[in-house]
Write a protein that holds these residues in place. Structure first.
Motif, PDB file in Angstrom:
ATOM      1  N   GLY A 142       0.741  -1.323  -0.098  1.00 32.45           N
ATOM      2  CA  GLY A 142       0.036   0.107   0.121  1.00 32.45           C
ATOM      3  C   GLY A 142       0.985   1.182   0.073  1.00 32.45           C
ATOM      4  N   VAL A 143       2.250   1.113  -0.221  1.00 28.03           N
ATOM      5  CA  VAL A 143       2.946   2.281  -0.113  1.00 28.03           C
ATOM      6  C   VAL A 143       3.060   2.900  -1.807  1.00 28.03           C
ATOM      7  N   ASN A 144       2.692   4.264  -1.789  1.00 29.24           N
ATOM      8  CA  ASN A 144       2.738   4.793  -3.168  1.00 29.24           C
ATOM      9  C   ASN A 144       3.917   4.987  -3.721  1.00 29.24           C
ATOM     10  N   VAL A 145       4.290   4.439  -4.665  1.00 24.67           N
ATOM     11  CA  VAL A 145       5.603   4.842  -5.318  1.00 24.67           C
ATOM     12  C   VAL A 145       5.779   5.854  -6.365  1.00 24.67           C
ATOM     13  N   VAL A 146       6.597   6.611  -6.395  1.00 20.18           N
ATOM     14  CA  VAL A 146       6.760   7.495  -7.630  1.00 20.18           C
ATOM     15  C   VAL A 146       8.287   7.667  -7.858  1.00 20.18           C
ATOM     16  N   PHE A 147       8.547   7.278  -9.081  1.00 14.01           N
ATOM     17  CA  PHE A 147      10.054   7.445  -9.390  1.00 14.01           C
ATOM     18  C   PHE A 147      10.131   8.696 -10.241  1.00 14.01           C
ATOM     19  N   VAL A 148      11.234   9.091  -9.913  1.00 17.43           N
ATOM     20  CA  VAL A 148      11.495  10.340 -10.528  1.00 17.43           C
ATOM     21  C   VAL A 148      13.013  10.230 -11.368  1.00 17.43           C
ATOM     22  N   VAL A 158       3.796   1.778 -11.766  1.00 13.63           N
ATOM     23  CA  VAL A 158       4.377   3.048 -10.682  1.00 13.63           C
ATOM     24  C   VAL A 158       4.492   3.950 -11.612  1.00 13.63           C
ATOM     25  N   ASP A 159       4.254   5.168 -11.030  1.00  7.61           N
ATOM     26  CA  ASP A 159       4.163   6.360 -11.577  1.00  7.61           C
ATOM     27  C   ASP A 159       5.679   6.933 -11.630  1.00  7.61           C
ATOM     28  N   VAL A 160       5.891   7.516 -12.721  1.00 10.16           N
ATOM     29  CA  VAL A 160       7.023   8.207 -13.266  1.00 10.16           C
ATOM     30  C   VAL A 160       7.141   9.742 -13.796  1.00 10.16           C
ATOM     31  N   LEU A 300      10.093  18.718 -11.996  1.00  5.82           N
ATOM     32  CA  LEU A 300       9.935  17.300 -11.579  1.00  5.82           C
ATOM     33  C   LEU A 300       9.547  17.156  -9.988  1.00  5.82           C
ATOM     34  N   ALA A 301       9.808  18.115  -9.082  1.00  5.80           N
ATOM     35  CA  ALA A 301       9.571  17.882  -7.641  1.00  5.80           C
ATOM     36  C   ALA A 301       8.027  17.988  -7.816  1.00  5.80           C
ATOM     37  N   VAL A 302       7.472  19.210  -8.141  1.00  6.44           N
ATOM     38  CA  VAL A 302       6.025  19.239  -7.904  1.00  6.44           C
ATOM     39  C   VAL A 302       5.255  18.218  -8.510  1.00  6.44           C
ATOM     40  N   HIS A 303       5.711  17.678  -9.764  1.00  5.57           N
ATOM     41  CA  HIS A 303       4.934  16.533 -10.175  1.00  5.57           C
ATOM     42  C   HIS A 303       4.792  15.506  -9.390  1.00  5.57           C
ATOM     43  N   ALA A 304       6.200  15.067  -8.800  1.00  7.28           N
ATOM     44  CA  ALA A 304       6.415  14.046  -8.075  1.00  7.28           C
ATOM     45  C   ALA A 304       5.572  13.816  -6.788  1.00  7.28           C
ATOM     46  N   LEU A 305       5.719  15.056  -6.237  1.00  8.44           N
ATOM     47  CA  LEU A 305       4.856  15.118  -5.106  1.00  8.44           C
ATOM     48  C   LEU A 305       3.283  15.211  -5.170  1.00  8.44           C
ATOM     49  N   GLU A 306       3.010  15.756  -6.407  1.00  3.93           N
ATOM     50  CA  GLU A 306       1.417  15.773  -6.600  1.00  3.93           C
ATOM     51  C   GLU A 306       1.047  14.406  -6.867  1.00  3.93           C
ATOM     52  N   LEU A 307       1.900  13.536  -7.275  1.00  4.27           N
ATOM     53  CA  LEU A 307       1.561  12.196  -7.727  1.00  4.27           C
ATOM     54  C   LEU A 307       1.286  11.204  -6.380  1.00  4.27           C
ATOM     55  N   VAL A 308       2.433  11.384  -5.338  1.00  8.07           N
ATOM     56  CA  VAL A 308       2.317  10.781  -4.268  1.00  8.07           C
ATOM     57  C   VAL A 308       1.173  11.292  -3.512  1.00  8.07           C
ATOM     58  N   LEU A 309       0.993  12.354  -3.320  1.00 13.67           N
ATOM     59  CA  LEU A 309      -0.219  12.992  -2.289  1.00 13.67           C
ATOM     60  C   LEU A 309      -1.462  12.672  -3.085  1.00 13.67           C
ATOM     61  N   GLY A 310      -1.489  12.827  -4.330  1.00 13.08           N
ATOM     62  CA  GLY A 310      -2.549  12.354  -5.162  1.00 13.08           C
ATOM     63  C   GLY A 310      -3.197  10.965  -4.817  1.00 13.08           C
ATOM     64  N   ARG A 311      -2.053  10.105  -4.602  1.00 14.10           N
ATOM     65  CA  ARG A 311      -2.251   8.630  -4.556  1.00 14.10           C
ATOM     66  C   ARG A 311      -2.469   8.415  -2.988  1.00 14.10           C
ATOM     67  N   MET A 312      -2.149   9.304  -2.131  1.00 11.33           N
ATOM     68  CA  MET A 312      -2.241   8.874  -0.814  1.00 11.33           C
ATOM     69  C   MET A 312      -3.814   9.447  -0.335  1.00 11.33           C
ATOM     70  N   GLN A 313      -4.294  10.328  -0.976  1.00 11.47           N
ATOM     71  CA  GLN A 313      -5.591  10.654  -0.824  1.00 11.47           C
ATOM     72  C   GLN A 313      -6.537  10.016  -1.969  1.00 11.47           C
ATOM     73  N   GLY A 314      -6.150   8.790  -2.600  1.00 12.68           N
ATOM     74  CA  GLY A 314      -6.954   8.382  -3.368  1.00 12.68           C
ATOM     75  C   GLY A 314      -7.625   8.999  -4.492  1.00 12.68           C
ATOM     76  N   LYS A 315      -7.089  10.237  -4.671  1.00 17.38           N
ATOM     77  CA  LYS A 315      -7.807  11.368  -5.811  1.00 17.38           C
ATOM     78  C   LYS A 315      -7.076  11.320  -7.022  1.00 17.38           C
ATOM     79  N   LEU A 316      -6.512   9.960  -7.438  1.00 19.38           N
ATOM     80  CA  LEU A 316      -5.988   9.796  -8.900  1.00 19.38           C
ATOM     81  C   LEU A 316      -6.439   8.551  -9.452  1.00 19.38           C
ATOM     82  N   PRO A 317      -6.972   8.733 -10.714  1.00 17.81           N
ATOM     83  CA  PRO A 317      -7.372   7.367 -11.361  1.00 17.81           C
ATOM     84  C   PRO A 317      -6.281   6.199 -11.337  1.00 17.81           C
ATOM     85  N   GLU A 318      -6.895   5.126 -11.861  1.00 20.41           N
ATOM     86  CA  GLU A 318      -6.129   3.802 -11.377  1.00 20.41           C
ATOM     87  C   GLU A 318      -4.741   3.778 -11.883  1.00 20.41           C
TER      88      GLU A 318
END
Lengths: 344, 344
Positions: A142-148, A158-160, A300-318
């Motif tokens: 359940g850990v949201n992983v984002v590669f940058v 995995v989000d990239v 890079l930083a902003v998008h990466a964070l957007e992705l993890v946070l988005g996933r954490m809140q379940g606010k992103l499509p699958e």
DNA sequence: TTGTATGCGTTATCAA
DNA sequence: TTGATAACGCATACAA
């Protein structure tokens, strides 16, 4: 050495139960009478009470913390990236636990275990390329992983976030070809990294388009750490027919490469045209200022964070998300037409 | 998304009680029969069990975590320092939560609160200079505080690791005086920082020893962030009687200062002799290579960590500890005798 | 040598 | 709208 107050102390001092305090702490977790709320707030302030993170995590099952796993903070690219991410995270109220891998999969594995222990809800990482199962397990838990910057293709889902590696390499190669160069050297990361592969492809593509043959000896995919970049440059310069232009396609290799050029007394661009990846401030201070591929760190930083946070809140499509940001080419004065290049 | 196993799962699978598992987890917290220990270890491995950090912290009252509070990772000095500290900490099994202050006391205060929430057992920090009561409170609550690079004199009983600021500034000034310079400019941090004050003192001391007057206009104590260093340099160059030598006494100001020199077309050392603090790799790549004061980062990191860890284990004598490490002066080619300096 | 029971500080559930 | 109370996962004192 005093003991910090707990929620119970607050409850007692405010003459209410812990539940009430908890509710004012976590708004919309339940109703609280305005009068009591005010009193509780007052007491909290008076006592300087702050909820213990460990207790929250234990109770909630997860932490408002993300792990940041980069290879090496002494690489300015990652340092600045980390700076942005930490900063951005803070503004969203999430803490960052930092780990470095020194490009060592073994250390990376350790880091992942540690992050698991900490029940982080997300990880932003520049993977070494190994530990595939471990990354998968992390996701499974359940850990949201984002590669940058880099990625691991074998890992689905995995989000990239990365720059347009292929394109950046191709554009810089084309620029040099446009100046008439035919023997262009490429120093880049190992084939085990996605960036290494993509940049070589871009380099090849540019040659193909120009119907120029690629001399495999001019492509040096070498490790990031140590002096591998410098050594590659040294060996390139020693070739019977040395290159007239050089692209150093990875930040980690730029310093050792340039150092070697300086040591060898190579004149830029008279002897050799040079393009390096990543716009470190000092590249502009050199004589001549180096032409660079600028990687938009904040993006890079902003998008990466957007992705993890988005996933954490379940606010992103699958499905997994791949974000590629454009890297600009900044021509300065380290490249010259082949015609003006001294041949040795 | 599976659920991670808990100590209970392990106990059940191994056919023992949780206390046994806990005891094998924490050696010398009690006896365990060899046979059972082995079985427990096996099950732990099989299940991939890892103790949850939050639970441990909650139970134990404190975390095996330290906070690292620096101003700004995009400053290579702090980046490299952080790299070393994170690395060193990891090898001792302690995690690092990183926070940046951007030199803003307000952000610093926030960071301290956060670290308190996390029950960190130690903090390594480069203080902004404010938040005195907050630092004191932190210590009061049992958090071991170690300042690195800078300090806050008002705060008694805090460990400090820094370089010999006074001496470094004096030595570089003496070097320039030795070359015959009499108008030496100093760009350094604000008087609100301990380093700023110490370095100015060193600069003055060198003048005094040489019976040379100090022109207060040549001393520029300016903020770290933004382009203050560059602006100071610009203003120095515009003086009716400009300096013939320049010391930039803080890493954070070097880049903007040098940039300004390059922009203005100042020739080094023909027009101006230059010494900068901190041996960033790129200072050697410039033409000419810059003479620098090298700050021994690893020493700073190692000592700082030694201190926090030592305090955490109560293995250090009571009083506050002040560790000053020597910073070497590395002459390169950015300084020339006054006699060879062009006057404008 | 082992197991049971309690506490750590919060959140969440459910009665009142 | 409030207050008991049971988790959460681990460590530990104490009983067996």
């Amino acid at each position: 050495m005093k003991k910090a107050p707990t929620i119970r102390d607050v409850a007692a001092a405010a003459g209410v139960s812990v539940s009430v305090v908890s509710r004012v702490l976590n708004p919309d977790s339940g109703p609280v009478a305005p009068a009591k709320r005010q009193e509780v707030v007052r007491v909290i302030d008076e006592l300087g009470y702050r909820p213990r993170a460990a207790a929250r995590e234990l109770s909630g099952g997860h932490a408002l913390t993300i792990g940041l796993v980069v290879t090496d903070l002494s690489n300015p690219f990652f340092a600045r990236l980390a700076d942005r991410i930490v900063w951005e995270a803070r503004s969203h109220g999430v803490q960052v636990v930092l780990m470095t891998t020194q490009e060592d999969p073994h250390l990376e594995a350790e880091s992942l275990d540690t992050l698991l222990d900490r029940s982080v809800s997300g990880v932003i990482a520049t993977p070494t390329g190994g530990n595939i199962e471990k990354w998968a397990r992390l996701q499974d838990l359940g850990v949201n992983v984002v590669f940058v910057d880099r990625t691991i293709e074998e890992l689905g889902n995995v989000d990239v976030v990365s720059i347009e590696n292929f394109d950046s390499a191709r554009r810089s190669t084309e620029y040099l070809i446009g100046l008439g160069h035919t023997r262009i050297a490429l120093v880049t990361g190992p084939l085990s990294t996605s960036t290494g592969r993509a940049r070589i492809s871009g380099y090849r593509a540019a040659h193909e388009t120009a119907s120029l043959p690629v001399d495999p000896l001019l492509i040096r995919d070498v490790p990031f750490r140590g002096d591998a970049g410098g050594d590659a440059v040294g060996s390139l310069l020693a070739m019977p027919q040395p290159p007239t232009a050089l692209i150093v396609a990875n930040t980690a290799q730029v310093q050792s490469s340039v150092r070697r050029l300086v040591q060898k007394g190579v004149r830029i661009p008279e002897d050799l045209s040079v393009i390096v990846f990543d716009d470190n401030p000092w590249t502009e201070l050199m004589t001549p200022p180096l032409s660079v591929i600028r990687q938009p760190l904040d993006m890079l930083a902003v998008h990466a964070l957007e992705l993890v946070l988005g996933r954490m809140q379940g606010k992103l499509p699958e499905g997994p998300r791949l974000i590629e940001v454009k890297a600009d080419f900044l021509p300065r004065n380290s490249c010259a037409p082949l015609a003006q290049t001294a041949t040795r």
